[in-house]
Design an enzyme around this catalytic site. Structure first.
Site, mmCIF file in Angstrom:
data_model
loop_
_atom_site.group_PDB
_atom_site.id
_atom_site.type_symbol
_atom_site.label_atom_id
_atom_site.label_comp_id
_atom_site.label_asym_id
_atom_site.label_seq_id
_atom_site.Cartn_x
_atom_site.Cartn_y
_atom_site.Cartn_z
ATOM 1 N N HIS A 195 -11.826 9.878 6.737
ATOM 2 C CA HIS A 195 -11.654 8.444 6.958
ATOM 3 C C HIS A 195 -11.226 8.104 8.378
ATOM 4 O O HIS A 195 -11.720 7.147 8.970
ATOM 5 C CB HIS A 195 -10.603 7.964 5.958
ATOM 6 C CG HIS A 195 -10.354 6.486 5.955
ATOM 7 N ND1 HIS A 195 -11.367 5.570 5.764
ATOM 8 C CD2 HIS A 195 -9.217 5.767 6.104
ATOM 9 C CE1 HIS A 195 -10.851 4.346 5.802
ATOM 10 N NE2 HIS A 195 -9.556 4.435 6.030
ATOM 11 N N ARG A 247 -1.114 8.849 8.763
ATOM 12 C CA ARG A 247 -1.142 7.416 9.055
ATOM 13 C C ARG A 247 -0.907 6.590 7.800
ATOM 14 O O ARG A 247 -1.532 6.819 6.766
ATOM 15 C CB ARG A 247 -2.513 7.045 9.632
ATOM 16 C CG ARG A 247 -2.676 5.573 9.929
ATOM 17 C CD ARG A 247 -4.060 5.303 10.484
ATOM 18 N NE ARG A 247 -5.082 5.438 9.484
ATOM 19 C CZ ARG A 247 -5.581 4.438 8.764
ATOM 20 N NH1 ARG A 247 -5.161 3.199 8.939
ATOM 21 N NH2 ARG A 247 -6.528 4.655 7.874
ATOM 22 N N HIS A 282 -9.424 9.623 2.955
ATOM 23 C CA HIS A 282 -9.089 8.502 2.079
ATOM 24 C C HIS A 282 -9.329 8.944 0.642
ATOM 25 O O HIS A 282 -10.372 9.527 0.331
ATOM 26 C CB HIS A 282 -9.959 7.284 2.410
ATOM 27 C CG HIS A 282 -9.436 6.018 1.812
ATOM 28 N ND1 HIS A 282 -9.505 5.760 0.465
ATOM 29 C CD2 HIS A 282 -8.819 4.955 2.370
ATOM 30 C CE1 HIS A 282 -8.950 4.577 0.222
ATOM 31 N NE2 HIS A 282 -8.518 4.067 1.369
ATOM 32 N N GLU A 337 0.860 -1.188 0.000
ATOM 33 C CA GLU A 337 0.000 0.000 0.000
ATOM 34 C C GLU A 337 0.888 1.226 0.000
ATOM 35 O O GLU A 337 2.078 1.134 0.324
ATOM 36 C CB GLU A 337 -0.896 0.014 1.253
ATOM 37 C CG GLU A 337 -2.195 -0.733 1.079
ATOM 38 C CD GLU A 337 -3.119 -0.596 2.285
ATOM 39 O OE1 GLU A 337 -2.762 0.079 3.257
ATOM 40 O OE2 GLU A 337 -4.197 -1.199 2.236
ATOM 41 N N ARG A 352 -1.302 8.685 1.216
ATOM 42 C CA ARG A 352 -2.699 9.095 1.065
ATOM 43 C C ARG A 352 -2.940 10.591 0.990
ATOM 44 O O ARG A 352 -3.788 11.047 0.234
ATOM 45 C CB ARG A 352 -3.471 8.612 2.289
ATOM 46 C CG ARG A 352 -4.027 7.297 2.046
ATOM 47 C CD ARG A 352 -4.786 6.841 3.203
ATOM 48 N NE ARG A 352 -4.823 5.404 3.056
ATOM 49 C CZ ARG A 352 -5.336 4.606 3.920
ATOM 50 N NH1 ARG A 352 -5.852 5.080 5.022
ATOM 51 N NH2 ARG A 352 -5.344 3.320 3.698
HETATM 52 P P1 FAD Z 1 -14.364 1.011 16.042
HETATM 53 O O1 FAD Z 1 -14.118 -0.234 15.340
HETATM 54 O O2 FAD Z 1 -14.963 2.108 15.258
HETATM 55 O O3 FAD Z 1 -15.313 0.706 17.273
HETATM 56 C C1 FAD Z 1 -15.845 1.749 18.073
HETATM 57 C C2 FAD Z 1 -16.969 1.191 18.911
HETATM 58 O O4 FAD Z 1 -17.385 2.138 19.885
HETATM 59 C C3 FAD Z 1 -18.212 0.836 18.115
HETATM 60 O O5 FAD Z 1 -18.601 -0.452 18.520
HETATM 61 C C4 FAD Z 1 -19.232 1.883 18.547
HETATM 62 O O6 FAD Z 1 -20.557 1.451 18.492
HETATM 63 C C5 FAD Z 1 -18.794 2.133 19.967
HETATM 64 N N1 FAD Z 1 -19.234 3.437 20.500
HETATM 65 C C6 FAD Z 1 -18.963 4.661 20.004
HETATM 66 N N2 FAD Z 1 -19.555 5.598 20.775
HETATM 67 C C7 FAD Z 1 -20.197 4.947 21.763
HETATM 68 C C8 FAD Z 1 -21.004 5.370 22.859
HETATM 69 N N3 FAD Z 1 -21.316 6.656 23.089
HETATM 70 N N4 FAD Z 1 -21.500 4.418 23.694
HETATM 71 C C9 FAD Z 1 -21.245 3.100 23.480
HETATM 72 N N5 FAD Z 1 -20.514 2.657 22.444
HETATM 73 C C10 FAD Z 1 -19.991 3.568 21.608
HETATM 74 N N6 FAD Z 1 -7.660 0.316 9.041
HETATM 75 C C11 FAD Z 1 -6.721 -0.592 8.730
HETATM 76 O O7 FAD Z 1 -5.724 -0.729 9.433
HETATM 77 N N7 FAD Z 1 -6.882 -1.367 7.624
HETATM 78 C C12 FAD Z 1 -7.949 -1.276 6.798
HETATM 79 O O8 FAD Z 1 -8.069 -2.003 5.837
HETATM 80 C C13 FAD Z 1 -8.926 -0.292 7.096
HETATM 81 N N8 FAD Z 1 -9.999 -0.126 6.286
HETATM 82 C C14 FAD Z 1 -10.984 0.729 6.673
HETATM 83 C C15 FAD Z 1 -12.140 0.820 5.900
HETATM 84 C C16 FAD Z 1 -13.187 1.610 6.319
HETATM 85 C C17 FAD Z 1 -14.436 1.696 5.486
HETATM 86 C C18 FAD Z 1 -13.087 2.349 7.516
HETATM 87 C C19 FAD Z 1 -14.210 3.207 7.987
HETATM 88 C C20 FAD Z 1 -11.926 2.280 8.276
HETATM 89 C C21 FAD Z 1 -10.873 1.480 7.866
HETATM 90 N N9 FAD Z 1 -9.711 1.380 8.609
HETATM 91 C C22 FAD Z 1 -8.760 0.475 8.272
HETATM 92 C C23 FAD Z 1 -9.582 2.079 9.894
HETATM 93 C C24 FAD Z 1 -9.907 1.094 11.028
HETATM 94 O O9 FAD Z 1 -10.968 0.278 10.615
HETATM 95 C C25 FAD Z 1 -10.294 1.796 12.305
HETATM 96 O O10 FAD Z 1 -9.379 2.795 12.625
HETATM 97 C C26 FAD Z 1 -10.336 0.788 13.451
HETATM 98 O O11 FAD Z 1 -11.151 -0.289 13.098
HETATM 99 C C27 FAD Z 1 -10.857 1.456 14.693
HETATM 100 O O12 FAD Z 1 -11.100 0.464 15.653
HETATM 101 P P2 FAD Z 1 -11.662 0.870 17.072
HETATM 102 O O13 FAD Z 1 -11.860 -0.372 17.820
HETATM 103 O O14 FAD Z 1 -10.813 1.919 17.652
HETATM 104 O O15 FAD Z 1 -13.060 1.585 16.753
HETATM 105 C C1 SIN Z 2 -8.023 0.742 2.665
HETATM 106 O O1 SIN Z 2 -8.249 -0.449 2.535
HETATM 107 O O2 SIN Z 2 -7.685 1.487 1.748
HETATM 108 C C2 SIN Z 2 -8.122 1.329 4.013
HETATM 109 C C3 SIN Z 2 -6.911 0.994 4.760
HETATM 110 C C4 SIN Z 2 -6.749 1.871 5.948
HETATM 111 O O3 SIN Z 2 -7.515 2.785 6.175
HETATM 112 O O4 SIN Z 2 -5.792 1.630 6.669
#
Ligand code: FAD
Ligand code: SIN
Length: 535
Positions: free
Chosen positions: A354, A389, A247, A131, A293
């Site tokens: 993103h 990032r 993104h 990537e 990015r």
């Molecule tokens: P999240 O997975 O967002 O979880 C947050 C949780 O908190 C959720 O369950 C939500 O419901 C809960 N929550 C929020 N507010 C409250 C509240 N007030 N009360 C109770 N619960 C609450 N990163 C990579 O490294 N590789 C990838 O391929 C990649 N692809 C991506 C594709 C997309 C479409 C997106 C959106 C992001 C992508 N990212 C990727 C980024 C990565 O997915 C996120 O940064 C990471 O998953 C965040 O994880 P997290 O556990 O911190 O938060």
């Molecule tokens: C992607 O698959 O392009 C998202 C990866 C990331 O946000 O780290």
């Protein structure tokens, strides 16, 4: 400009004696990769409660596509991964944090594999993709373009087999409970159970990001920045909120959700073309489509302005059809639901918000500046990403920092053997009841404003305009007492937007994802530092 309204300490007035009470050793707010990883660790010797505002798998994690960056390929090394991460961060990475997270990555991925995670393989060996910004092919993936879904479901399965972990779904956390800068749990709300006070010895915020404050975003509806806002209201320090990553390639079809087209499509040879069909990335960056990015997003924006068009196109028509369909099944499916055959047609794309690089400032053990409160995953600012990032580094960060937070909370409880001591809390916030307000209208106006004035390109005039508008809306939204998540989310979004805009105004330079058209250069003399923000 008028005096700024500081948010009240809590979003609601309350008397704790009227609430239901729950007791747990460790409270974890959020059920993405960070929250669930923390829960698995913390539950080794403790009771754990995971509270999540939607169903358990509705989060950014579940939508992650491209993969996880990890130094596991035979040609790669941890040092290489550290170097690339630091280079992308443009002078603002916390080196110790990068080293700790990247070095722990292989262990955590192997653990996931032991729990049953199935990453894509060829001849029994993991496949690695490249990537932007990574000098090696080090991105592992699952089901082609559904990596997050695989990770999330393996973690959920592991949690479900664990009697020490209870999960409360559809439960909205409103605010943290603190006294003398120590956290004792949180106030939550469930549509049937009403208000709940959850007392805990340690609380771990894993609430993810805030992409929803922008009109164009890859993030699902839950990403409204609640954890950032509640930590700020509780007095925690936040860091580098100006660094919002855009993104480059989100599917752009009017009326459709902004579905991400993973960067690995460009890693596999996808080409960006403008309205006239011309390839433009080589004119902007020597690495062309595989530039970092920020550079790709900014170049797309320029090309859209130059050609006076709402989007550009991603071209994968030269990649053999069978390979394309096998490699990107989800993208094929979503595009074809809009009549686009990715093997034959150009895919309309444009950048969108993103990932929030800034967040709650944490130390190397994921501890915030409030005692007994940890933060991990996207809501936290570990300093790993600096000002930019690298793709696929955040699932890794969530996995590792969740593990670190859960482990430390567990150890700390074993060491201190402290009992839970609930106390009565009565808070009258002096908030007025809701007069008629169209919350959706304010929310949509805020999202448009943020996109227009605090998006990929920023300048003083637009940031000031945004600050004043947010202040104006806040003056009549923040003084109201709501009784449901729609109101609380809007209040959190207004607060988080204000923190982004204020920090973006402060940083008078361009660095990483923060691109100011009025200060185009990186200014290491004055700005090679973090912007800290605290109530
Ligand atoms: P999240 O997975 O967002 O979880 C947050 C949780 O908190 C959720 O369950 C939500 O419901 C809960 N929550 C929020 N507010 C409250 C509240 N007030 N009360 C109770 N619960 C609450 N990163 C990579 O490294 N590789 C990838 O391929 C990649 N692809 C991506 C594709 C997309 C479409 C997106 C959106 C992001 C992508 N990212 C990727 C980024 C990565 O997915 C996120 O940064 C990471 O998953 C965040 O994880 P997290 O556990 O911190 O938060
Ligand atoms: C992607 O698959 O392009 C998202 C990866 C990331 O946000 O780290």
């Amino acid at each position: 400009m008028k005096k700024q309204t500081e948010p009240k300490r809590h979003l609601i007035s309350f008397d704790s004696r009227t609430f239901s009470h729950i007791f747990t050793d460790v409270l974890i707010i959020g059920s993405g990769v960070a929250g669930l990883s923390a829960a698995i660790q913390a539950s080794k010797h403790n009771s754990v409660m995971v509270v999540t505002k939607d169903k358990i798998d509705e989060n950014n994690t579940n939508y992650a596509q491209g993969g996880i960056a990890v130094a596991l390929s035979p040609n790669d090394t941890i040092i290489n991964h550290i170097k690339d991460t630091i280079e992308a961060g443009q002078g603002l990475c916390d080196i110790a944090s990068v080293k700790a997270i990247v070095s722990e990555g292989p262990n955590r991925i192997n653990e996931l594999i032991n729990w049953g995670a199935s990453f894509d393989k060829e001849d029994d060996r993991l496949i690695f993709t490249q990537e932007g910004g990574h000098r090696f092919a080090r991105i592992i993936r699952a089901k082609g373009d559904s990596t997050g879904n695989e990770v999330e479901h393996i973690l959920i399965r592991t949690i479900k087999e664990n009697n020490n972990v209870k999960v409360l779904e559809h439960t909205f956390t409103i605010d943290l409970i603190t006294k003398n800068r120590i956290c004792y749990g949180a106030i939550a709300w469930h549509p049937k159970k009403g208000y709940i006070l959850i007392w805990s010895k340690h609380t771990i915020l894993a609430t993810g990001g805030c992409g929803q404050v922008y009109r164009e975003t890859t993030n699902p509806d839950v990403a409204t920045g609640d954890g950032l806002a509640m930590a700020y209201r509780a007095g925690a320090t936040l860091q580098d909120m100006e660094f919002v990553q855009f993104h480059p390639t989100t599917l752009y079809i009017a009326g459709a959700v902004r579905f991400l087209i993973t960067e690995t499509v460009r890693g596999e040879g996808g080409i960006l073309r403008n309205k006239k069909g011309e390839r433009f990335m080589p004119n902007y960056h020597p690495k062309a489509e595989l530039a970092p990015r920020d550079a790709v997003s900014q170049s797309i924006l320029k090309e859209m302005q130059k050609t006076d068009h709402t989007h550009v196109y991603l071209d994968v028509r030269h990649i053999p059809k069978e390979r394309l369909y096998r490699r990107f099944p989800k993208i094929k499916e979503i595009c074809s639901s809009f009549g686009i055959d990715i093997a034959k047609d150009l895919i309309p794309v444009r950048p969108s918000a993103h990932y929030i690089i800034g967040g709650i400032k944490v130390d190397y053990l994921s501890r915030t500046t409030i005692k007994q409160l940890y933060a991990c995953g996207e809501v936290a600012c570990t300093g790993m990403h600096g000002a930019n990032r690298l793709g696929s580094n955040s699932l890794l960060e969530g996995l590792v920092t969740g593990y670190i937070a859960g482990t430390d909370a567990c150890k700390s409880i074993q060491k201190t053997r402290r009992e839970l001591l609930p106390y009565t809390i009565r808070k009258s916030m002096g908030l007025s009841k809701i007069s008629w307000l169209d919350l959706n209208d304010i929310k949509n106006s805020l999202k448009s404003l943020m996109w227009r004035d605090a998006g990929i390109e920023r300048n003083e005039r637009h940031l000031l305009e945004a600050e004043e508008m947010i202040e104006m809306w806040s003056s009549y939204v923040m003084d109201k007492e709501f009784s449901n998540p729609a109101g609380w989310e809007l209040q959190n979004m207004l607060l988080v937007s204000k923190l982004i805009v204020t920090s973006a105004r402060k940083r008078k330079e361009s660095r990483g994802v923060h691109h100011r058209t009025d200060y185009q250069k990186t200014d290491n003399i004055h700005w090679k530092k973090h912007i800290l923000i605290k109530k």
